[in-house]
Write a protein that holds these residues in place. Structure first.
Motif, PDB file in Angstrom:
ATOM      1  N   SER A  90     -24.950  79.106  41.114  1.00 30.88           N
ATOM      2  CA  SER A  90     -25.384  77.676  41.522  1.00 30.88           C
ATOM      3  C   SER A  90     -25.355  77.740  42.913  1.00 30.88           C
ATOM      4  CB  SER A  90     -24.477  76.716  41.028  1.00 30.88           C
ATOM      5  OG  SER A  90     -24.487  76.782  39.551  1.00 30.88           O
ATOM      6  N   GLU A  91     -24.741  78.248  43.636  1.00 28.99           N
ATOM      7  CA  GLU A  91     -24.465  78.094  45.180  1.00 28.99           C
ATOM      8  C   GLU A  91     -25.720  78.883  45.768  1.00 28.99           C
ATOM      9  OE1 GLU A  91     -21.955  79.750  49.037  1.00 28.99           O
ATOM     10  OE2 GLU A  91     -20.852  79.458  46.903  1.00 28.99           O
ATOM     11  N   GLU A  92     -26.049  80.046  45.330  1.00 32.96           N
ATOM     12  CA  GLU A  92     -27.127  80.930  45.447  1.00 32.96           C
ATOM     13  C   GLU A  92     -28.503  80.123  45.401  1.00 32.96           C
ATOM     14  OE1 GLU A  92     -26.938  84.579  43.554  1.00 32.96           O
ATOM     15  OE2 GLU A  92     -25.114  85.268  44.603  1.00 32.96           O
ATOM     16  N   ILE A  93     -28.585  79.455  44.131  1.00 32.80           N
ATOM     17  CA  ILE A  93     -29.885  78.734  43.876  1.00 32.80           C
ATOM     18  C   ILE A  93     -30.001  77.478  44.959  1.00 32.80           C
ATOM     19  CG2 ILE A  93     -30.735  77.047  42.153  1.00 32.80           C
ATOM     20  CD1 ILE A  93     -29.663  79.034  40.118  1.00 32.80           C
ATOM     21  N   LEU A  94     -28.934  76.938  45.141  1.00 31.79           N
ATOM     22  CA  LEU A  94     -28.988  75.633  46.030  1.00 31.79           C
ATOM     23  C   LEU A  94     -29.426  76.096  47.362  1.00 31.79           C
ATOM     24  CD1 LEU A  94     -26.261  73.623  44.803  1.00 31.79           C
ATOM     25  CD2 LEU A  94     -28.666  73.121  44.343  1.00 31.79           C
ATOM     26  N   GLN A  95     -28.996  77.290  47.990  1.00 36.37           N
ATOM     27  CA  GLN A  95     -29.120  77.920  49.124  1.00 36.37           C
ATOM     28  C   GLN A  95     -30.633  77.982  49.093  1.00 36.37           C
ATOM     29  OE1 GLN A  95     -26.608  81.247  49.508  1.00 36.37           O
ATOM     30  NE2 GLN A  95     -24.879  80.088  50.676  1.00 36.37           N
ATOM     31  N   LYS A  96     -31.073  78.422  48.005  1.00 40.06           N
ATOM     32  CA  LYS A  96     -32.651  78.972  48.264  1.00 40.06           C
ATOM     33  C   LYS A  96     -33.562  77.581  48.405  1.00 40.06           C
ATOM     34  CE  LYS A  96     -32.221  83.202  45.848  1.00 40.06           C
ATOM     35  NZ  LYS A  96     -32.528  84.018  44.732  1.00 40.06           N
ATOM     36  N   ILE A  97     -33.089  76.513  47.779  1.00 43.96           N
ATOM     37  CA  ILE A  97     -33.897  75.254  47.646  1.00 43.96           C
ATOM     38  C   ILE A  97     -34.020  74.876  49.100  1.00 43.96           C
ATOM     39  CG2 ILE A  97     -33.740  72.995  46.949  1.00 43.96           C
ATOM     40  CD1 ILE A  97     -32.578  73.592  44.424  1.00 43.96           C
ATOM     41  N   GLY A  98     -32.833  74.984  49.818  1.00 38.65           N
ATOM     42  CA  GLY A  98     -32.917  74.316  51.323  1.00 38.65           C
ATOM     43  C   GLY A  98     -32.478  72.954  51.373  1.00 38.65           C
ATOM     44  N   LEU A  99     -32.196  72.183  50.659  1.00 39.47           N
ATOM     45  CA  LEU A  99     -31.792  70.711  50.717  1.00 39.47           C
ATOM     46  C   LEU A  99     -30.152  70.777  50.839  1.00 39.47           C
ATOM     47  CD1 LEU A  99     -33.881  69.105  48.033  1.00 39.47           C
ATOM     48  CD2 LEU A  99     -34.086  68.791  50.477  1.00 39.47           C
ATOM     49  N   PRO A 100     -29.760  69.711  51.499  1.00 40.21           N
ATOM     50  CA  PRO A 100     -28.395  69.578  51.580  1.00 40.21           C
ATOM     51  C   PRO A 100     -27.398  69.692  50.190  1.00 40.21           C
ATOM     52  CG  PRO A 100     -29.263  67.882  53.005  1.00 40.21           C
ATOM     53  CD  PRO A 100     -30.399  68.483  52.108  1.00 40.21           C
ATOM     54  N   TYR A 101     -26.244  70.435  50.185  1.00 43.19           N
ATOM     55  CA  TYR A 101     -25.735  70.368  48.761  1.00 43.19           C
ATOM     56  C   TYR A 101     -24.206  70.708  49.283  1.00 43.19           C
ATOM     57  CZ  TYR A 101     -25.152  75.608  49.329  1.00 43.19           C
ATOM     58  OH  TYR A 101     -24.612  76.813  50.206  1.00 43.19           O
ATOM     59  N   GLN A 102     -23.345  70.421  48.480  1.00 42.24           N
ATOM     60  CA  GLN A 102     -21.879  70.608  48.563  1.00 42.24           C
ATOM     61  C   GLN A 102     -21.221  71.029  47.295  1.00 42.24           C
ATOM     62  OE1 GLN A 102     -20.041  66.773  48.665  1.00 42.24           O
ATOM     63  NE2 GLN A 102     -18.427  67.406  50.093  1.00 42.24           N
ATOM     64  N   ILE A 103     -20.427  72.148  47.143  1.00 42.09           N
ATOM     65  CA  ILE A 103     -19.439  72.492  46.180  1.00 42.09           C
ATOM     66  C   ILE A 103     -18.043  72.442  46.609  1.00 42.09           C
ATOM     67  CG2 ILE A 103     -19.116  74.264  44.519  1.00 42.09           C
ATOM     68  CD1 ILE A 103     -21.891  75.168  44.960  1.00 42.09           C
ATOM     69  N   ASN A 104     -17.400  71.652  45.914  1.00 43.03           N
ATOM     70  CA  ASN A 104     -16.058  71.704  46.176  1.00 43.03           C
ATOM     71  C   ASN A 104     -15.203  71.896  44.858  1.00 43.03           C
ATOM     72  OD1 ASN A 104     -16.524  70.265  48.586  1.00 43.03           O
ATOM     73  ND2 ASN A 104     -15.235  68.452  48.341  1.00 43.03           N
ATOM     74  N   LEU A 105     -14.266  72.942  45.225  1.00 39.38           N
ATOM     75  CA  LEU A 105     -13.576  73.413  44.330  1.00 39.38           C
ATOM     76  C   LEU A 105     -11.914  72.926  44.201  1.00 39.38           C
ATOM     77  CD1 LEU A 105     -12.988  75.742  42.010  1.00 39.38           C
ATOM     78  CD2 LEU A 105     -12.423  77.330  43.750  1.00 39.38           C
ATOM     79  N   TYR A 106     -11.626  72.384  43.071  1.00 37.60           N
ATOM     80  CA  TYR A 106     -10.242  71.797  43.103  1.00 37.60           C
ATOM     81  C   TYR A 106      -9.222  72.563  42.165  1.00 37.60           C
ATOM     82  CZ  TYR A 106     -12.633  67.609  44.827  1.00 37.60           C
ATOM     83  OH  TYR A 106     -13.351  66.718  45.567  1.00 37.60           O
ATOM     84  N   SER A 107      -8.024  73.080  43.001  1.00 31.86           N
ATOM     85  CA  SER A 107      -7.220  73.848  42.147  1.00 31.86           C
ATOM     86  C   SER A 107      -6.252  73.121  41.473  1.00 31.86           C
ATOM     87  CB  SER A 107      -6.299  74.612  43.266  1.00 31.86           C
ATOM     88  OG  SER A 107      -5.564  73.690  44.028  1.00 31.86           O
ATOM     89  N   GLY A 108      -5.821  73.944  40.339  1.00 34.07           N
ATOM     90  CA  GLY A 108      -4.783  73.326  39.424  1.00 34.07           C
ATOM     91  C   GLY A 108      -5.220  72.401  38.554  1.00 34.07           C
ATOM     92  N   VAL A 109      -6.463  72.348  38.270  1.00 30.38           N
ATOM     93  CA  VAL A 109      -7.449  71.515  37.040  1.00 30.38           C
ATOM     94  C   VAL A 109      -8.192  72.119  36.283  1.00 30.38           C
ATOM     95  CG1 VAL A 109      -6.785  69.319  38.608  1.00 30.38           C
ATOM     96  CG2 VAL A 109      -9.078  70.655  39.103  1.00 30.38           C
ATOM     97  N   SER A 110      -8.676  71.570  35.333  1.00 32.51           N
ATOM     98  CA  SER A 110      -9.481  71.991  34.406  1.00 32.51           C
ATOM     99  C   SER A 110     -10.701  71.366  34.096  1.00 32.51           C
ATOM    100  CB  SER A 110      -8.655  72.621  33.027  1.00 32.51           C
ATOM    101  OG  SER A 110      -8.050  71.586  32.356  1.00 32.51           O
ATOM    102  N   HIS A 111     -11.749  71.863  33.238  1.00 31.52           N
ATOM    103  CA  HIS A 111     -12.526  71.123  32.921  1.00 31.52           C
ATOM    104  C   HIS A 111     -12.575  69.516  32.312  1.00 31.52           C
ATOM    105  CE1 HIS A 111     -17.117  70.940  31.518  1.00 31.52           C
ATOM    106  NE2 HIS A 111     -16.787  70.252  30.780  1.00 31.52           N
ATOM    107  N   GLY A 112     -13.095  68.657  33.083  1.00 31.41           N
ATOM    108  CA  GLY A 112     -12.849  67.275  32.428  1.00 31.41           C
ATOM    109  C   GLY A 112     -11.918  66.288  33.555  1.00 31.41           C
TER     110      GLY A 112
END
Length: 261
Positions: A201-223
């Motif tokens: 997903s990061e690679e795809i968003l880089q190619k688009i060239g619009l602003p994006y942000q991906i934050n990863l939160y440790s110690g948690v799961s889906h939901g």
């Protein structure tokens, strides 16, 4: 896929306590329901509002409380009943056929697919603008709802900026088609959005060239951003930070013109 289809972890989580302060309305030609949390006039953020696409539990307690939080930050928030009265009950039944519910609906209700949901999203954007005077629309989606933020983050649908947390069912083509800035809150443990798909997903968003942000939160799961166990300090902190991430993203992207992004 940019994220895998919904699985068992999509129906797990905790109900939160609190008193919702918004109201239920109907909109569009089919009188679909929505929960609306209205920002106080002295706090409205420059004509901006939020379209909220919920997880599979629809207009339930947790969703309403998060919508109220967005309204308290100055964003009138419109939570759409994309399931047209057929959300999963909480807690879900033990014999739930999740795939069948998505593809066919339940007890004569329509299926919960793009053919049914896309028109609801478009009607909701119109209602948010026409009824509440919103001129700039941010969209948030949790789990199931992330797909529809991605599908409608474009000029045709009228959504200007997007945020989603722990997505499911998002395709690579859908993500590659976004036309606005996008922020993502990801869980460290997530079968629907594992590291390889997060990196893709990061690679795809880089190619688009619009602003994006991906934050990863440790110690948690889906939901975690909508159904966290808030008795656990790390889950509570991550949930609150994901919400703050969304607010900060909209503060930035909806208050600036597209030429400055």
């Amino acid at each position: 896929m940019a994220s895998y289809p919904p699985g068992q972890c999509c129906i797990q989580g905790f109900r939160h306590e609190g008193e919702a302060t918004g109201q239920i309305i109907t909109f569009g030609p089919e009188n679909v329901q929505a929960y609306v949390a209205t920002a106080a006039p002295d706090k409205v953020r420059n004509g901006s509002g939020i379209l909220f696409v919920p997880d599979i539990f629809g207009l339930w307690q947790n969703t309403k409380l998060v919508a109220d939080q967005f309204a308290a930050e100055g964003y009138t928030t419109f939570v759409v009943d994309v399931f047209k009265g057929d959300p999963l009950p909480y807690p879900p039944p033990m014999d739930l056929n999740f795939r069948k519910w998505i593809e066919e609906g339940d007890d004569g209700k329509p299926p919960h697919n793009s053919a049914v949901i896309d028109p609801i999203i478009l009607d909701a954007v119109r209602a948010l603008k026409e009824r509440y005077g919103v001129t700039k629309v941010g969209a948030v989606g949790y789990c199931f709802g992330a797909k529809y933020v991605v599908r409608h983050l474009n000029k045709t649908s009228g959504i200007d900026s997007g945020f989603f947390a722990h997505p499911s069912f998002v395709t690579q083509d859908e993500l590659a088609g976004v036309q606005g800035p996008l922020s993502i809150a990801a869980a460290e443990v997530d079968q629907q959005f594992p590291p390889d798909l997060r990196h893709l997903s990061e690679e795809i968003l880089q190619k688009i060239g619009l602003p994006y942000q991906i934050n990863l939160y440790s110690g948690v799961s889906h939901g975690f951003a909508i159904r966290a166990d808030i008795s656990q300090p790390q889950q509570k902190w991550a949930k609150e930070q994901a919400h703050a991430q969304a607010v900060a993203w909209f503060d930035h992207t909806l208050q600036l013109s597209s030429e400055k992004l």
